[in-house]
Design a protein around this motif. Structure first.
Motif, PDB file in Angstrom:
ATOM      1  N   VAL A   1      55.335  50.328 -82.813  1.00 59.99           N
ATOM      2  CA  VAL A   1      56.532  49.506 -82.661  1.00 59.99           C
ATOM      3  C   VAL A   1      56.994  49.473 -81.206  1.00 59.99           C
ATOM      4  O   VAL A   1      57.603  48.491 -80.751  1.00 59.99           O
ATOM      5  CB  VAL A   1      57.673  50.024 -83.572  1.00 59.99           C
ATOM      6  CG1 VAL A   1      58.261  51.319 -83.036  1.00 59.99           C
ATOM      7  CG2 VAL A   1      58.769  48.987 -83.735  1.00 59.99           C
ATOM      8  N   LEU A   2      56.705  50.536 -80.449  1.00 57.32           N
ATOM      9  CA  LEU A   2      57.145  50.588 -79.055  1.00 57.32           C
ATOM     10  C   LEU A   2      56.492  49.508 -78.196  1.00 57.32           C
ATOM     11  O   LEU A   2      56.999  49.180 -77.125  1.00 57.32           O
ATOM     12  CB  LEU A   2      56.849  51.970 -78.457  1.00 57.32           C
ATOM     13  CG  LEU A   2      57.637  53.130 -79.071  1.00 57.32           C
ATOM     14  CD1 LEU A   2      57.211  54.458 -78.442  1.00 57.32           C
ATOM     15  CD2 LEU A   2      59.140  52.925 -78.893  1.00 57.32           C
ATOM     16  N   LYS A   3      55.385  48.941 -78.692  1.00 58.17           N
ATOM     17  CA  LYS A   3      54.753  47.830 -77.971  1.00 58.17           C
ATOM     18  C   LYS A   3      55.575  46.551 -78.097  1.00 58.17           C
ATOM     19  O   LYS A   3      55.274  45.556 -77.432  1.00 58.17           O
ATOM     20  CB  LYS A   3      53.348  47.579 -78.526  1.00 58.17           C
ATOM     21  CG  LYS A   3      52.390  48.746 -78.371  1.00 58.17           C
ATOM     22  CD  LYS A   3      51.056  48.425 -79.022  1.00 58.17           C
ATOM     23  CE  LYS A   3      50.090  49.593 -78.915  1.00 58.17           C
ATOM     24  NZ  LYS A   3      48.793  49.304 -79.584  1.00 58.17           N
TER      25      LYS A   3
ATOM     26  N   VAL B   1      51.354  46.432 -90.525  1.00 60.43           N
ATOM     27  CA  VAL B   1      51.591  47.567 -89.627  1.00 60.43           C
ATOM     28  C   VAL B   1      52.723  48.430 -90.159  1.00 60.43           C
ATOM     29  O   VAL B   1      52.659  49.662 -90.143  1.00 60.43           O
ATOM     30  CB  VAL B   1      51.924  47.082 -88.203  1.00 60.43           C
ATOM     31  CG1 VAL B   1      52.291  48.253 -87.297  1.00 60.43           C
ATOM     32  CG2 VAL B   1      50.737  46.325 -87.616  1.00 60.43           C
ATOM     33  N   TYR B   2      53.765  47.787 -90.679  1.00 61.79           N
ATOM     34  CA  TYR B   2      54.886  48.533 -91.240  1.00 61.79           C
ATOM     35  C   TYR B   2      54.445  49.343 -92.462  1.00 61.79           C
ATOM     36  O   TYR B   2      54.798  50.515 -92.603  1.00 61.79           O
ATOM     37  CB  TYR B   2      56.021  47.585 -91.632  1.00 61.79           C
ATOM     38  CG  TYR B   2      57.172  48.305 -92.302  1.00 61.79           C
ATOM     39  CD1 TYR B   2      58.105  49.009 -91.539  1.00 61.79           C
ATOM     40  CD2 TYR B   2      57.316  48.289 -93.692  1.00 61.79           C
ATOM     41  CE1 TYR B   2      59.143  49.689 -92.152  1.00 61.79           C
ATOM     42  CE2 TYR B   2      58.354  48.966 -94.308  1.00 61.79           C
ATOM     43  CZ  TYR B   2      59.266  49.654 -93.527  1.00 61.79           C
ATOM     44  OH  TYR B   2      60.285  50.340 -94.142  1.00 61.79           O
ATOM     45  N   GLU B   3      53.675  48.709 -93.348  1.00 58.61           N
ATOM     46  CA  GLU B   3      53.209  49.400 -94.546  1.00 58.61           C
ATOM     47  C   GLU B   3      52.359  50.607 -94.177  1.00 58.61           C
ATOM     48  O   GLU B   3      52.434  51.664 -94.809  1.00 58.61           O
ATOM     49  CB  GLU B   3      52.421  48.439 -95.431  1.00 58.61           C
ATOM     50  CG  GLU B   3      53.291  47.372 -96.080  1.00 58.61           C
ATOM     51  CD  GLU B   3      52.482  46.297 -96.788  1.00 58.61           C
ATOM     52  OE1 GLU B   3      51.231  46.413 -96.775  1.00 58.61           O
ATOM     53  OE2 GLU B   3      53.088  45.379 -97.346  1.00 58.61           O
ATOM     54  N   TRP B   4      51.547  50.459 -93.153  1.00 57.57           N
ATOM     55  CA  TRP B   4      50.722  51.589 -92.703  1.00 57.57           C
ATOM     56  C   TRP B   4      51.604  52.695 -92.134  1.00 57.57           C
ATOM     57  O   TRP B   4      51.349  53.883 -92.360  1.00 57.57           O
ATOM     58  CB  TRP B   4      49.717  51.123 -91.662  1.00 57.57           C
ATOM     59  CG  TRP B   4      48.887  52.251 -91.111  1.00 57.57           C
ATOM     60  CD1 TRP B   4      48.974  52.829 -89.887  1.00 57.57           C
ATOM     61  CD2 TRP B   4      47.831  52.944 -91.794  1.00 57.57           C
ATOM     62  NE1 TRP B   4      48.052  53.824 -89.752  1.00 57.57           N
ATOM     63  CE2 TRP B   4      47.337  53.919 -90.915  1.00 57.57           C
ATOM     64  CE3 TRP B   4      47.280  52.822 -93.071  1.00 57.57           C
ATOM     65  CZ2 TRP B   4      46.301  54.792 -91.268  1.00 57.57           C
ATOM     66  CZ3 TRP B   4      46.251  53.696 -93.421  1.00 57.57           C
ATOM     67  CH2 TRP B   4      45.773  54.663 -92.519  1.00 57.57           C
TER      68      TRP B   4
ATOM     69  N   VAL C   1      63.192  55.436 -84.801  1.00 60.88           N
ATOM     70  CA  VAL C   1      62.611  54.096 -84.932  1.00 60.88           C
ATOM     71  C   VAL C   1      61.096  54.195 -85.072  1.00 60.88           C
ATOM     72  O   VAL C   1      60.495  53.521 -85.914  1.00 60.88           O
ATOM     73  CB  VAL C   1      62.990  53.215 -83.720  1.00 60.88           C
ATOM     74  CG1 VAL C   1      62.183  51.922 -83.717  1.00 60.88           C
ATOM     75  CG2 VAL C   1      64.480  52.892 -83.740  1.00 60.88           C
ATOM     76  N   THR C   2      60.474  55.057 -84.267  1.00 64.11           N
ATOM     77  CA  THR C   2      59.017  55.207 -84.342  1.00 64.11           C
ATOM     78  C   THR C   2      58.596  55.855 -85.656  1.00 64.11           C
ATOM     79  O   THR C   2      57.501  55.589 -86.163  1.00 64.11           O
ATOM     80  CB  THR C   2      58.479  56.037 -83.158  1.00 64.11           C
ATOM     81  OG1 THR C   2      59.048  57.361 -83.194  1.00 64.11           O
ATOM     82  CG2 THR C   2      58.829  55.374 -81.835  1.00 64.11           C
TER      83      THR C   2
END
Length: 268
Positions: free
Chosen positions: A143-145, A217-220, A135-136
């Motif tokens: 994402v864990l935040k 954030v996902y794109e990065w 997932v990370t």
């Protein structure tokens, strides 16, 4: 050691959903369900929304083949739930699975308030910890935040003993500590709206403290392979520089030594 946060909320009401996630405002919640095939992601989505919105049931093949969104108005708030295909879904290629995970974030535009990592109670293995690592890799470490560990089969556990059970399992404890706590759902009881109210309150707490996970954030996060190559590139050139520096030092030393020998022999 307590990981779960306990809240009390008002009784929740449900209204029909649309097929697309509503644009986010301070009163909306976007949730993405993650986990292996058959762990109860779709059932959990139905429990949260208060009705049979996502197709679910036992099957030899994965029921969910693409990321889909359903929405309900719960307690006056728009709640969007995005169901995703399972990790290791054998019916989808790796490329297709990656596209569906990207689509889950797009359907949550402009951001995800919480990712629910769904695991059946009593079936937590080392593989679940490995899935969280995947997932990370897919969504990035940030994402864990926004991840809450969601235990299904809540009818088979004693909720008052959950903290103690988590403390007694090293793998589960590590996963819970790396996430934003855990929650337990009984998907056999859609009338228990308090368990949903408690979950939404936990998600509200994450939003207050962490904000929400955005498309940017996902794109990065998708750039991580290039970052890895860049690190390898830097290490490669550092190794070259170190090599020539060592050669230069060795040359200077040998040059000094040969000069010393020459001067010594000349004076003999």
């Amino acid at each position: 050691m307590a990981y779960s946060m306990h809240y009390r909320g008002s009784q929740l009401n449900n209204q029909p959903s649309n097929d697309a996630a509503q644009q986010q405002s301070n009163n909306n919640i976007n949730i993405v369900l993650l986990g292996k095939t058959g762990v109860g992601k779709s059932s959990s989505g139905n429990t949260i929304l208060g009705g049979n919105r996502f197709p679910c049931g036992r099957s030899l093949s994965a029921v969910t083949q693409e990321s889909t969104v359903q929405r309900s108005v719960i307690g006056g708030r728009s709640v969007s739930v995005i169901d995703t295909p399972g990790f290791f879904c054998t019916n989808l290629t790796q490329e297709k699975l990656s596209r569906e995970f990207a689509r889950s974030v797009f359907l949550s535009s402009p951001g995800v308030h919480a990712f629910l990592f769904v695991v059946p109670f009593g079936r937590f293995t080392k593989q679940e910890e490995e899935i969280l690592k995947k997932v990370t890799k897919v969504f990035g470490k940030d994402v864990l935040k926004h991840v809450i560990l969601l235990f299904t089969y809540g009818d088979e556990c004693i909720r008052e003993n959950m903290d103690k059970e988590i403390d007694g399992n090293d793998v589960v404890r590590r996963v819970v500590q790396s996430c934003q706590g855990y929650h337990v759902l009984n998907n056999k009881d859609l009338t228990d709206r308090q368990q949903v109210s408690d979950l939404l309150m936990k998600i509200d707490s994450i939003e207050r403290n962490q904000g929400y996970y955005t498309n940017e954030v996902y794109e990065w996060a998708q750039k991580w392979p290039w970052e890895q190559y860049w690190e390898m590139f830097k290490k490669f050139f550092k190794a070259i520089i170190d090599f020539f520096q060592n050669v230069a030092k060795s040359f200077d030393k040998n040059h000094w030594r040969n000069g010393f020998v020459y001067e010594t022999l000349k004076n003999v």
